[in-house]
Scaffold this motif. Structure first.
Motif, PDB file in Angstrom:
ATOM      1  N   GLY A 170       1.133   4.598  -3.397  1.00 47.49           N
ATOM      2  CA  GLY A 170       2.319   4.465  -4.492  1.00 47.49           C
ATOM      3  C   GLY A 170       3.135   2.550  -3.795  1.00 47.49           C
ATOM      4  O   GLY A 170       2.411   2.556  -3.153  1.00 47.49           O
ATOM      5  N   LEU A 171       3.539   1.900  -4.605  1.00 47.06           N
ATOM      6  CA  LEU A 171       3.933   0.545  -4.541  1.00 47.06           C
ATOM      7  C   LEU A 171       4.862   0.214  -4.851  1.00 47.06           C
ATOM      8  O   LEU A 171       5.918   1.006  -5.085  1.00 47.06           O
ATOM      9  CB  LEU A 171       2.857   0.073  -5.162  1.00 47.06           C
ATOM     10  N   THR A 199       6.361   1.854  -7.556  1.00 51.61           N
ATOM     11  CA  THR A 199       5.515   3.066  -8.523  1.00 51.61           C
ATOM     12  C   THR A 199       5.331   4.053  -7.612  1.00 51.61           C
ATOM     13  O   THR A 199       4.858   3.271  -6.151  1.00 51.61           O
ATOM     14  CB  THR A 199       4.300   1.683  -9.090  1.00 51.61           C
ATOM     15  N   GLY A 200       4.594   4.802  -8.425  1.00 58.44           N
ATOM     16  CA  GLY A 200       3.898   6.242  -7.406  1.00 58.44           C
ATOM     17  C   GLY A 200       4.684   6.816  -6.852  1.00 58.44           C
ATOM     18  O   GLY A 200       5.460   7.575  -7.111  1.00 58.44           O
ATOM     19  N   ASP A 239       0.210   5.409 -15.424  1.00 58.10           N
ATOM     20  CA  ASP A 239      -0.377   5.296 -13.628  1.00 58.10           C
ATOM     21  C   ASP A 239      -0.984   3.740 -13.411  1.00 58.10           C
ATOM     22  O   ASP A 239      -0.992   2.845 -13.080  1.00 58.10           O
ATOM     23  CB  ASP A 239      -1.970   5.451 -13.428  1.00 58.10           C
ATOM     24  N   THR A 251       0.653   1.917 -10.688  1.00 55.98           N
ATOM     25  CA  THR A 251       0.407   1.596  -9.394  1.00 55.98           C
ATOM     26  C   THR A 251      -1.490   1.306  -9.161  1.00 55.98           C
ATOM     27  O   THR A 251      -2.016   0.151  -8.206  1.00 55.98           O
ATOM     28  CB  THR A 251       0.224   3.278  -8.161  1.00 55.98           C
ATOM     29  N   ALA A 273       3.485  -0.570   0.317  1.00 55.75           N
ATOM     30  CA  ALA A 273       2.794   0.113  -0.015  1.00 55.75           C
ATOM     31  C   ALA A 273       2.475   1.917   0.733  1.00 55.75           C
ATOM     32  O   ALA A 273       2.522   1.324   2.501  1.00 55.75           O
ATOM     33  CB  ALA A 273       0.782  -0.072  -0.190  1.00 55.75           C
TER      34      ALA A 273
END
Lengths: 454, 454
Positions: free
Chosen positions: B165-166, B178-179, B190, B192, B208
């Motif tokens: 994930g970010l 994300t993620g 997706d 990420t 991250a």
């Protein structure tokens, strides 16, 4: 509609364009519950890339939506028809074009069945790890569409880890090639991985280059009975924290254990609150199983049964493999797919039990425990509108619980139609807006699998 | 410019906004050759997410380009300044926020140095596998920007495999998450993995969530001398085809072997045409090394030296680790990064030797042989315009050869400025157009690292 069929027939064989409503109706939906489906205008079975391009060009010319389909074993309605659509079945594009043992890759068409690829790779001492439960019937194209997981993911990851490159027909019929045949590559944005899991909403996969792995040693399993799901989940965390990586780590709660007992008399005590299955495919699985068994005992397991060989292992795993079938005997079932951090697994499962009580429903849980990926199975009487409504509400409550525990609304089944309303809750407004812009970049007219995912 | 600096100072500490041209000039470029850099307007060192958002909001308000930077160890000019830009250094955001051994994840800020994360994970019996050669100085943010690889990739994959994930600040200052923290998840596209390898052109990574793995046993290595690169490459393919997965499989050609000999007297015969280094971190590395050694001998190795322990292994690997330093002694160097299918490795290396002859240059090759990822190192006299021109041409010839052999123009260093003109040749017009649309979806004003990648 007739214009559409005429246009499709210009680029497809007669038999590949089906309009008989009895036939098209049979292809209206996948295996998800709670999902409506529309009436397709036509069902097509192309068997070449060029034919797929013709289908998409026709769709764009006439502004007709397209719903791509594989084996329709999906569990989120992602393959369900929308009114007036072209149902685009890829099942006839089912050739394995290449298996290359030196580079450890396979090149396949999208309709290849997962198990067929696994067997073909096996002949070269290789394996294609992703193993969804439907692996004997689901297609690689469908696996790519949903980034499918399976039992092996705790060690080997999901479909995303195995797709190196894709051939994709875009909404306007253009052919996009992404990725590569090489082990590594960073030329431009990683559109391959963006497309994996996009559920047919960005393009139609017509070819894939996949990574294979050497076949590991046969796995050896143990079964451990626990007096509570909390104890079983603590053992799961302890095994992982101790540095072990099983090839499989599955959990069944008491509801699913009893359902399997009722179906198959597997000799599991009905008093079992949780059954944990752990397998290793390492060089010394006996030692690894012994260590994992000790961890289970230390966390309260009342019985630990290690298999002596891989045949016995398969017997132990039968309980898990039968669990969905067994719960289907109890009523109509609805399989959820919520993943949480492994450390939150116990809270997730006990929360589902509370939800079952609150809604006065039977909900069994099987879980890819090593991944924190739970499949709560809601059982209800579909002829009872009130119970059906409660089942639907419980399903939402389960997703809300998963999000509260830092998890995701879908670990491996996808969003499809089923969870579309929930996606915004997981992504938030910034994420959702960006996802919509990505969709528009690929499919400006919104013709590809409309109403799915976003 | 003064407006810009005033605006930046509204949301950043005084010392975090640097305009002294002597200082900003020192941050103009990364470690790539053949890449121009512009004059930055200002250099900023935010240390919170909120400060980064302020920088991006300021950039959007005044339409100023932003170039994100980590340790500037990149080899493609991806971190080079453009005229009038904000150089956005993330090195002060260097905290490891969390290491979670149960869920096997780390949560880090982008400025964390790769080796520091590895050491911190090691304290929990875990490891962060991606190991670029610059691991003692490069940052995780930079690794994410280029989807960095390293020596371990043949077994453990690249950065892409480890980003779950970010947190990303978008061009307009919005914060995108994300993620996930879960092992699996398929809710939406997706993004990420789309962001990993996007070289700061889609957003600025400010956090991250990374996957960690249990620390494997120490690796044991062998060195094998071959009378030709063809023989060494055949051994590489045979080891992989036999189902082995080394933790490292590196190749040095005769030019790099001689350069290392000249630098460090490692006792390698100058007659060695190719040196192959193979390591295993399995439970029984002695047996695996013996089997790999036999394969080497069967393919013509004149000497096979297995290490007795991990200290000896490190000594053997020293030759590889010194190779770039050794070639730097021969002149100005330019490191290329072309990956081909493993089966085409021999053709790639012999093709590079032909290119060296054709352009009358010294070109040494080191390769992550197991991945087919070659690093041809072009040596030239930067004070000789003709030789410099030939070096540039040879560099292009090497990329063309890689594409002809079914490879990619960049296996792990990224496109940056250096290979931008070549990206279209690899992607083709449909792929390039789609990449541009993705860029526009994220960064409609084109402010993020303009001129890089696309």
């Amino acid at each position: 509609m007739s214009d559409l069929v005429d246009l499709l027939r210009e680029g497809l064989p007669e038999a590949a364009v089906v309009v008989d409503p009895d036939v098209t109706a049979a292809y209206r939906q996948d295996m998800a519950g709670f999902c409506e489906s529309g009436a397709p205008a036509v069902l097509v079975f192309p068997d070449t890339v060029e034919q797929v391009r013709h289908v998409l060009r026709s769709a764009t010319a006439l502004r007709v939506p397209v719903v791509p389909q594989g084996a329709r074993t999906g569990l989120s309605g992602g393959a369900n028809a929308v009114d007036g659509c072209i149902l685009l079945s890829l099942v006839r594009m089912n050739r394995i074009l290449e298996i290359d043992p030196v580079n450890r890759i396979a090149v396949v068409e999208p309709g290849v069945v997962n198990a067929e690829l696994s067997r073909a790779a096996g002949a070269h001492g290789l394996t294609y790890p992703p193993d969804p439960s439907s692996w004997e019937s689901c297609t690689i194209g469908g696996n790519i569409g949903t980034a499918s997981g399976g039992l092996c993911c705790v060690k080997y990851g999901t479909t995303s880890e195995y797709v190196l490159g894709l051939d994709v027909v875009l909404a306007d019929g253009e052919l996009l090639r992404t990725g590569r045949r090489t082990a590594k590559g960073v030329a431009g944005y990683d559109l391959t991985r963006l497309l994996v899991g996009s559920e047919g909403t960005l393009g139609v996969v017509v070819g894939a280059t996949l990574a294979l792995r050497p076949t590991p040693p046969p796995q050896l399993a143990l079964a451990a009975e626990f007096p509570s799901t909390e104890a079983a989940c603590a053992a799961v965390c302890a095994v992982m924290e101790a540095g072990y990586t099983p090839s499989l780590m599955e959990l069944m709660d008491t509801v699913s254990v009893r359902a399997v007992n009722a179906l198959a008399q597997m000799g599991l005590p009905d008093s079992t609150a949780a059954l944990l299955l752990i397998a290793f495919d390492t060089l010394d699985p006996v030692a690894d199983l012994a260590a994992a068994g000790e961890i289970c005992t230390a966390h309260g397991a009342t019985e630990v049964v290690p298999a002596a060989d891989s045949a016995e292992s398969e017997l132990l795993l039968q309980a898990r493999r039968l669990s969905l079938t067994a719960m289907d005997r109890l009523g109509t079932t609805m399989v959820d797919d919520v993943a949480v951090p492994r450390s939150a697994l116990a809270a997730m499962i006990s929360g589902v039990a509370e939800i079952a009580e609150r809604f006065d429903l039977t909900i069994g849980v099987v879980a890819h425990a090593g991944d924190g990926n739970t499949h709560p199975v809601v059982v209800f009487d579909a002829d009872d509108p009130d119970e059906t409504a409660r089942a639907r509400e419980s399903f939402d409550a389960i997703m809300a619980l998963g999000l509260d525990l830092g998890g995701t609304i879908t670990g491996e089944h996808g969003v499809g139609l089923l969870k579309r309303d929930w996606l915004a809750r997981e992504l938030g407004p910034v994420g959702l807006e960006l996802q919509r812009r990505v969709k528009a970049a690929f499919d400006p007219l919104g013709l590809l699998n409309p109403g799915k995912v976003l």
